[in-house]
Scaffold this motif. Structure first.
Motif, PDB file in Angstrom:
ATOM      1  N   TYR A   1       0.800  -1.211   0.000  1.00  0.00           N
ATOM      2  CA  TYR A   1       0.000   0.000   0.000  1.00  0.00           C
ATOM      3  C   TYR A   1       0.837   1.269   0.000  1.00  0.00           C
ATOM      4  O   TYR A   1       0.295   2.377  -0.116  1.00  0.00           O
ATOM      5  CB  TYR A   1      -0.967  -0.011   1.186  1.00  0.00           C
ATOM      6  CG  TYR A   1      -2.009  -1.101   1.081  1.00  0.00           C
ATOM      7  CD1 TYR A   1      -2.896  -1.138   0.009  1.00  0.00           C
ATOM      8  CD2 TYR A   1      -2.102  -2.109   2.040  1.00  0.00           C
ATOM      9  CE1 TYR A   1      -3.853  -2.138  -0.107  1.00  0.00           C
ATOM     10  CE2 TYR A   1      -3.054  -3.118   1.937  1.00  0.00           C
ATOM     11  CZ  TYR A   1      -3.919  -3.126   0.858  1.00  0.00           C
ATOM     12  OH  TYR A   1      -4.855  -4.123   0.745  1.00  0.00           O
ATOM     13  N   ASN A   2       2.139   1.121   0.123  1.00  0.00           N
ATOM     14  CA  ASN A   2       3.045   2.258  -0.019  1.00  0.00           C
ATOM     15  C   ASN A   2       3.544   2.396  -1.458  1.00  0.00           C
ATOM     16  O   ASN A   2       4.334   3.295  -1.755  1.00  0.00           O
ATOM     17  CB  ASN A   2       4.247   2.104   0.923  1.00  0.00           C
ATOM     18  CG  ASN A   2       3.851   2.179   2.378  1.00  0.00           C
ATOM     19  OD1 ASN A   2       3.056   3.031   2.774  1.00  0.00           O
ATOM     20  ND2 ASN A   2       4.372   1.256   3.188  1.00  0.00           N
ATOM     21  N   GLY A   3       3.078   1.495  -2.330  1.00  0.00           N
ATOM     22  CA  GLY A   3       3.522   1.491  -3.711  1.00  0.00           C
ATOM     23  C   GLY A   3       2.657   2.358  -4.607  1.00  0.00           C
ATOM     24  O   GLY A   3       2.012   3.314  -4.167  1.00  0.00           O
ATOM     25  N   VAL A   4       2.607   1.964  -5.886  1.00  0.00           N
ATOM     26  CA  VAL A   4       1.972   2.792  -6.927  1.00  0.00           C
ATOM     27  C   VAL A   4       0.959   1.972  -7.709  1.00  0.00           C
ATOM     28  O   VAL A   4       1.169   0.785  -7.955  1.00  0.00           O
ATOM     29  CB  VAL A   4       3.050   3.346  -7.893  1.00  0.00           C
ATOM     30  CG1 VAL A   4       2.406   4.104  -9.049  1.00  0.00           C
ATOM     31  CG2 VAL A   4       4.041   4.236  -7.155  1.00  0.00           C
ATOM     32  N   PHE A   5      -0.139   2.598  -8.094  1.00  0.00           N
ATOM     33  CA  PHE A   5      -1.060   2.030  -9.087  1.00  0.00           C
ATOM     34  C   PHE A   5      -1.381   3.132 -10.083  1.00  0.00           C
ATOM     35  O   PHE A   5      -2.205   4.016  -9.807  1.00  0.00           O
ATOM     36  CB  PHE A   5      -2.342   1.500  -8.447  1.00  0.00           C
ATOM     37  CG  PHE A   5      -3.171   0.667  -9.398  1.00  0.00           C
ATOM     38  CD1 PHE A   5      -3.219  -0.709  -9.276  1.00  0.00           C
ATOM     39  CD2 PHE A   5      -3.882   1.251 -10.439  1.00  0.00           C
ATOM     40  CE1 PHE A   5      -3.967  -1.488 -10.162  1.00  0.00           C
ATOM     41  CE2 PHE A   5      -4.623   0.498 -11.327  1.00  0.00           C
ATOM     42  CZ  PHE A   5      -4.663  -0.876 -11.187  1.00  0.00           C
ATOM     43  N   ASN A   6      -0.728   3.107 -11.239  1.00  0.00           N
ATOM     44  CA  ASN A   6      -0.974   4.123 -12.264  1.00  0.00           C
ATOM     45  C   ASN A   6      -1.117   3.498 -13.649  1.00  0.00           C
ATOM     46  O   ASN A   6      -0.679   4.040 -14.651  1.00  0.00           O
ATOM     47  CB  ASN A   6       0.132   5.179 -12.266  1.00  0.00           C
ATOM     48  CG  ASN A   6       1.509   4.604 -12.569  1.00  0.00           C
ATOM     49  OD1 ASN A   6       1.681   3.392 -12.682  1.00  0.00           O
ATOM     50  ND2 ASN A   6       2.498   5.467 -12.722  1.00  0.00           N
ATOM     51  N   VAL A   7      -1.778   2.321 -13.679  1.00  0.00           N
ATOM     52  CA  VAL A   7      -1.969   1.592 -14.929  1.00  0.00           C
ATOM     53  C   VAL A   7      -3.449   1.260 -15.121  1.00  0.00           C
ATOM     54  O   VAL A   7      -4.274   1.520 -14.246  1.00  0.00           O
ATOM     55  CB  VAL A   7      -1.130   0.287 -14.940  1.00  0.00           C
ATOM     56  CG1 VAL A   7       0.351   0.602 -14.898  1.00  0.00           C
ATOM     57  CG2 VAL A   7      -1.519  -0.623 -13.773  1.00  0.00           C
ATOM     58  N   ASP A   8      -3.757   0.673 -16.280  1.00  0.00           N
ATOM     59  CA  ASP A   8      -5.136   0.317 -16.603  1.00  0.00           C
ATOM     60  C   ASP A   8      -5.554  -0.981 -15.919  1.00  0.00           C
ATOM     61  O   ASP A   8      -4.766  -1.919 -15.809  1.00  0.00           O
ATOM     62  CB  ASP A   8      -5.287   0.157 -18.118  1.00  0.00           C
ATOM     63  CG  ASP A   8      -4.263  -0.785 -18.716  1.00  0.00           C
ATOM     64  OD1 ASP A   8      -4.602  -1.945 -19.042  1.00  0.00           O
ATOM     65  OD2 ASP A   8      -3.093  -0.372 -18.860  1.00  0.00           O
ATOM     66  N   ASP A   9      -6.807  -1.028 -15.451  1.00  0.00           N
ATOM     67  CA  ASP A   9      -7.359  -2.296 -14.974  1.00  0.00           C
ATOM     68  C   ASP A   9      -8.495  -2.786 -15.872  1.00  0.00           C
ATOM     69  O   ASP A   9      -9.060  -3.850 -15.642  1.00  0.00           O
ATOM     70  CB  ASP A   9      -7.806  -2.229 -13.514  1.00  0.00           C
ATOM     71  CG  ASP A   9      -8.732  -1.054 -13.196  1.00  0.00           C
ATOM     72  OD1 ASP A   9      -9.522  -0.665 -14.077  1.00  0.00           O
ATOM     73  OD2 ASP A   9      -8.659  -0.527 -12.074  1.00  0.00           O
ATOM     74  N   TYR A  10      -8.828  -2.003 -16.917  1.00  0.00           N
ATOM     75  CA  TYR A  10      -9.853  -2.418 -17.888  1.00  0.00           C
ATOM     76  C   TYR A  10      -9.545  -1.747 -19.216  1.00  0.00           C
ATOM     77  O   TYR A  10      -9.109  -0.587 -19.260  1.00  0.00           O
ATOM     78  CB  TYR A  10     -11.246  -1.999 -17.413  1.00  0.00           C
ATOM     79  CG  TYR A  10     -12.365  -2.405 -18.346  1.00  0.00           C
ATOM     80  CD1 TYR A  10     -13.036  -3.609 -18.180  1.00  0.00           C
ATOM     81  CD2 TYR A  10     -12.749  -1.587 -19.408  1.00  0.00           C
ATOM     82  CE1 TYR A  10     -14.063  -3.977 -19.054  1.00  0.00           C
ATOM     83  CE2 TYR A  10     -13.764  -1.948 -20.275  1.00  0.00           C
ATOM     84  CZ  TYR A  10     -14.413  -3.145 -20.091  1.00  0.00           C
ATOM     85  OH  TYR A  10     -15.417  -3.510 -20.951  1.00  0.00           O
ATOM     86  N   ALA A  11      -9.765  -2.473 -20.299  1.00  0.00           N
ATOM     87  CA  ALA A  11      -9.569  -1.902 -21.639  1.00  0.00           C
ATOM     88  C   ALA A  11     -10.537  -2.559 -22.607  1.00  0.00           C
ATOM     89  O   ALA A  11     -10.854  -3.752 -22.502  1.00  0.00           O
ATOM     90  CB  ALA A  11      -8.134  -2.111 -22.121  1.00  0.00           C
ATOM     91  N   ALA A  12     -11.020  -1.768 -23.555  1.00  0.00           N
ATOM     92  CA  ALA A  12     -11.889  -2.286 -24.608  1.00  0.00           C
ATOM     93  C   ALA A  12     -11.557  -1.554 -25.898  1.00  0.00           C
ATOM     94  O   ALA A  12     -11.156  -0.386 -25.880  1.00  0.00           O
ATOM     95  CB  ALA A  12     -13.364  -2.079 -24.252  1.00  0.00           C
ATOM     96  N   GLY A  13     -11.714  -2.257 -27.020  1.00  0.00           N
ATOM     97  CA  GLY A  13     -11.372  -1.598 -28.263  1.00  0.00           C
ATOM     98  C   GLY A  13     -11.771  -2.378 -29.504  1.00  0.00           C
ATOM     99  O   GLY A  13     -12.323  -3.485 -29.425  1.00  0.00           O
TER     100      GLY A  13
END
Length: 353
Positions: free
Chosen positions: A228-240
């Motif tokens: 919880y001291n880390g990072v989350f800056n990516v996608d968790d869902y994608a559609a295309g």
């Protein structure tokens, strides 16, 4: 050149152990060394797999004259530097997916391969799945006719790996669920159809469940526990939606986490028939027979040996007894497609691949 291919594994996390266990089933290979930057993990994996020689610095492993080839099983940001250094050191390279962070780095890896004359194989292991093999035979036979649409669904209700770690840090991973798991089925779709020239894409990525990290509720977590001291800056869902010129289209939906049931499938629609790859279920051809609708269930031998099969093919290619099943050029195209998907999402418009 020794009778058995002498391999070193760089990166001793879960996928590194998978490679070690799988190489042990290939009688033409001997894993002679392990490398990891974490001393405790390295010692534990050395004992688990019975491999005495260990290195904490991959440069030292690459300097070992006994080692002919390496499996690169590190976080994504280290794929390109290690693969390039390994090729320059005269080692053959088995490179785990995704190939790297972007298409520019992928081109640099292929350039290093060409300069070295060594073998480069990408870890697109779903191509060696028994279901994929059966479906490819059906497609190649022409039974489905002209394939004009592919539909991909890869949905995890709650499946974010290593929350707060390198998986969810864009600078290290290159992205989230799209680059981590969708890469497998995007590759599989292009491989099975032999459609390797996507032209345009319209897509959107989302980050809905990873932030704030403390609010993410889950049952289990691969590569956990959360940091919880880390990072989350990516996608968790994608559609295309992807175009292959005027030839065909492909829709995809992928989620590390969303409020939907788990779903893993790739469906191919042709003008004579359709077929669906659905994990855990038999492949079914939906077609016509004597003017009537007909469903044909395929029965074939199934196994869980896709990793050993992939690594055996790598060893054969190194020895000149075959070709690699997943090439660097195909890897470049995959990275181009992923780059275009992320760009389309950022610009909110359709873009060229």
């Amino acid at each position: 050149m020794s009778e058995k291919l002498k391999v070193g594994i760089i990166g001793c996390g879960t996928i590194g152990s998978t490679h070690a266990d799988s190489y042990a089933k290939v009688d033409t290979v001997e894993v002679v060394a392990l490398c990891d930057i974490l001393p405790d993990r390295l010692a534990e994996k050395s004992k688990r797999h019975g491999i005495a020689k260990t290195y904490e610095n991959y440069h030292d492993l690459l300097a070992d004259p006994e080692i002919e080839a390496v499996s690169v099983c590190t976080p994504n940001d280290m794929h390109a530097p290690i693969a390039i250094d390994a090729l320059k050191a005269g080692k053959h390279v088995m490179l785990e997916k995704p190939m790297t962070l972007n298409a520019d780095l992928a081109r640099q890896i292929v350039a290093a391969r060409d300069a070295s004359g060594k073998t480069l194989q990408l870890g697109m292991v779903w191509r060696q799945h028994s279901d994929a093999k059966a479906i490819k035979e059906v497609i190649d036979s022409g039974r489905l006719g002209e394939i004009y649409q592919v539909r991909i669904k890869l949905i995890r209700r709650r499946g974010i790996p290593g929350l707060g770690g390198w998986f969810t840090t864009k600078e290290r991973s290159g992205g989230g669920g799209l680059i981590d798991i969708a890469v497998h089925f995007l590759d599989l779709a292009m491989y099975l159809t032999n459609y390797w020239e996507p032209t345009r894409v319209s897509a959107k990525t989302y980050t809905k469940f990873g932030t704030p990290m403390e609010d993410y509720h889950y049952i289990n977590m691969w590569a956990g526990p959360p940091d919880y001291n880390g990072v989350f800056n990516v996608d968790d869902y994608a559609a295309g939606f992807v175009r292959f010129g005027k030839k065909a289209t492909m829709s995809f939906e992928v989620a590390w986490a969303c409020n939907a049931e788990d779903d893993v499938s790739v469906e191919f629609l042709g003008d004579k028939g359709g077929i669906k790859f659905c994990l855990g279920k038999p492949a079914v051809i939906r077609t016509e027979l004597d003017g009537k609708m007909a469903d044909i269930t395929l029965n074939y031998a199934k196994d869980d040996e896709q990793f050993p099969r992939q690594l055996a093919m790598f060893a054969d290619a190194v020895r000149g007894k075959g070709t690699v099943p997943a090439t660097g050029e195909q890897g470049i195209m995959m990275m181009r497609l992923l780059d275009a998907i992320y760009k389309s999402s950022e610009l909110d418009q359709e873009v060229e691949v």
